[in-house]
Write a protein that holds these residues in place. Structure first.
Motif, short mmCIF file in Angstrom:
data_model
loop_
_atom_site.label_atom_id
_atom_site.label_comp_id
_atom_site.label_asym_id
_atom_site.label_seq_id
_atom_site.Cartn_x
_atom_site.Cartn_y
_atom_site.Cartn_z
N HIS A 1 23.80 43.98 101.83
CA HIS A 1 22.70 44.30 102.70
C HIS A 1 21.42 44.77 101.96
O HIS A 1 21.25 45.72 101.42
CB HIS A 1 23.04 45.51 103.84
CG HIS A 1 22.14 45.82 104.82
ND1 HIS A 1 22.57 46.34 106.09
CD2 HIS A 1 20.70 45.61 105.05
CE1 HIS A 1 21.64 46.33 107.02
NE2 HIS A 1 20.62 45.95 106.25
N GLU B 1 20.58 41.40 111.51
CA GLU B 1 21.51 42.42 111.93
C GLU B 1 20.89 42.74 113.43
O GLU B 1 19.77 42.71 113.79
CB GLU B 1 21.34 43.97 111.48
CG GLU B 1 19.60 44.17 111.00
CD GLU B 1 19.90 45.56 110.14
OE1 GLU B 1 20.54 46.35 110.10
OE2 GLU B 1 19.17 45.32 108.95
N HIS C 1 23.74 46.82 113.48
CA HIS C 1 23.04 48.12 112.92
C HIS C 1 23.28 49.21 114.04
O HIS C 1 23.18 48.82 115.19
CB HIS C 1 21.50 47.53 112.91
CG HIS C 1 20.58 48.63 113.02
ND1 HIS C 1 20.01 49.24 111.67
CD2 HIS C 1 20.15 49.65 114.07
CE1 HIS C 1 19.20 50.34 112.02
NE2 HIS C 1 19.36 50.20 113.44
N HIS D 1 25.79 51.25 108.57
CA HIS D 1 25.31 52.67 108.68
C HIS D 1 26.12 53.70 109.26
O HIS D 1 25.51 54.57 109.97
CB HIS D 1 23.83 52.55 109.53
CG HIS D 1 23.06 51.43 109.12
ND1 HIS D 1 22.75 50.73 107.85
CD2 HIS D 1 22.02 50.71 110.13
CE1 HIS D 1 22.05 49.63 108.18
NE2 HIS D 1 21.44 49.73 109.36
ZN LIG Z 1 19.93 48.26 109.89
#
Ligand SMILES: [Zn+2]
Lengths: 274, 80
Positions: A7, A106, A137, A169
């Motif tokens: 990413h 994303e 995301h 994340h």
């Molecule tokens: Zn992100």
């Protein structure tokens, strides 16, 4: 060590970053479509952006021997404008045919507004219909816990294959709910606002490294592409073997991304020559 | 000099980050201790100092000399 950076927002970074990444063992980067720091007005601006990351950016990376792949999507922040988002989404299938486009991403949530949820759902459906990988995301900071729950609720209602879905994340308070449902998960290393290299290694030690991707994202904000290498160093300093590091920082992305045959980098094993 | 709301604004995310790192460090220590082997850290005076500094941080009525007090806490006693 050979590294895949799964990413990475290359358009916001310099050629020097590519050069240093190449010197540090990075062989491939994957660039999800994201928010440019301001909200775009026209669908055409997104289309040009998708052209930039699917046509031009691979040439910039190639100068340093790095393979560049990308994802296309309307990011959660701009999903706040559903009319614009729909106009962009309509044109995404054209990009799925490009040789370096890996899937839809994303998408996901930022503030978890009704428009964001609607557009995440539409893009998830598109990934299902076109058999694409899906990168989700999850929100930052105080919005992350309820936003991640909301993401999972939306996915639960849809016929997604968890093997194809990467929820990014995650941190200490969201990892279990993602892992329990069998999705791939990502730790994003940031100087202040997301996970840190040490905490990422803690999470790997605590929960195991299966279905885990580690990235340093790196964009136009305060971010650092080399937090990924810092994480690898931390992992090795805690006594984990080179092969264990390869499993997490190279083979896992090769396995997940390799579900799209365009990503043709295969898992590797280090062996002594006898 | 910044106003109080400005100080909070400027330092909120960084404080959050420092607290998380500290929490994760203590978790790491506990996990390692739970993993068995000799548990020699409880009597280690470095751990005692870390714990003592946390009580300074947690005290809402503390005077604005916390950094100095923590440094004194981590200072070696004078010799002789
Ligand atoms: Zn992100």
């Amino acid at each position: 060590m050979q590294i895949i950076q799964p990413h990475y927002h290359a358009i916001a970074r310099t050629a020097q970053d590519y050069e240093r990444m190449a010197m540090s063992g990075v062989v491939a980067v994957c660039e999800p479509a994201f928010w440019a720091g301001f909200s775009r007005k026209y669908p055409e601006t997104f289309i040009d952006y998708f052209r930039q990351i699917s046509e031009f950016e691979p040439t910039r990376a190639a100068e340093f021997g790095i393979r560049h792949f990308c994802w296309v999507a309307v990011n959660p922040k701009e999903a706040e404008n559903p009319g614009l988002s729909r106009a962009v989404i309509e044109q995404m299938p054209e990009f799925f045919k490009k040789p370096t486009v890996l899937g839809v991403g994303e998408t996901g949530l930022h503030k978890s507004s009704p428009s964001e949820c609607e557009i995440m759902e539409a893009q998830t459906q598109m990934a299902i219909d076109h058999d694409q990988l899906l990168l989700i995301h999850t929100p930052h900071l105080g919005d992350k816990l309820h936003g991640t729950r909301r993401v999972l609720e939306i996915l639960e209602r849809m016929p997604v294959n968890p093997d194809k879905v990467w929820i990014d994340h995650v941190e200490e308070h969201t990892i279990r709910m993602v892992k329990d449902r069998g999705y791939w998960l990502g730790f994003t290393l940031y100087p202040i606002t997301k996970c840190s290299p040490k905490r990422a290694v803690d999470l790997i030690e605590k929960y195991g490294g299966e279905r885990t991707l580690v990235n340093s994202s790196a964009d136009w904000g305060p971010s650092d592409p080399f937090l990924l290498q810092e994480c690898i160093l931390e992992f090795r300093r805690r006594g984990h073997s080179l092969q264990e590091a390869i499993e997490i920082f190279y083979n896992n992305p090769a396995r997940y991304l390799g579900q799209n045959p365009k990503f043709d980098i295969k898992p590797i094993r280090v062996e002594e020559i006898r | 000099m910044l106003s109080a709301p400005e100080v909070l604004d400027h330092n909120y995310l960084e404080s959050r980050c420092l607290l998380l790192e500290l929490a994760a460090t203590l978790d790491r220590l506990d996990r390692a201790r739970a993993g068995g082997g000799s548990d020699s850290v409880e009597s280690d005076d470095r751990l005692q100092r870390i714990r003592a500094s946390l009580t300074i941080l947690a005290d809402r009525d503390a005077t604005p000399d916390r950094a100095e007090r923590i440094l004194r806490l981590f200072s070696d006693p004078a010799e002789g």
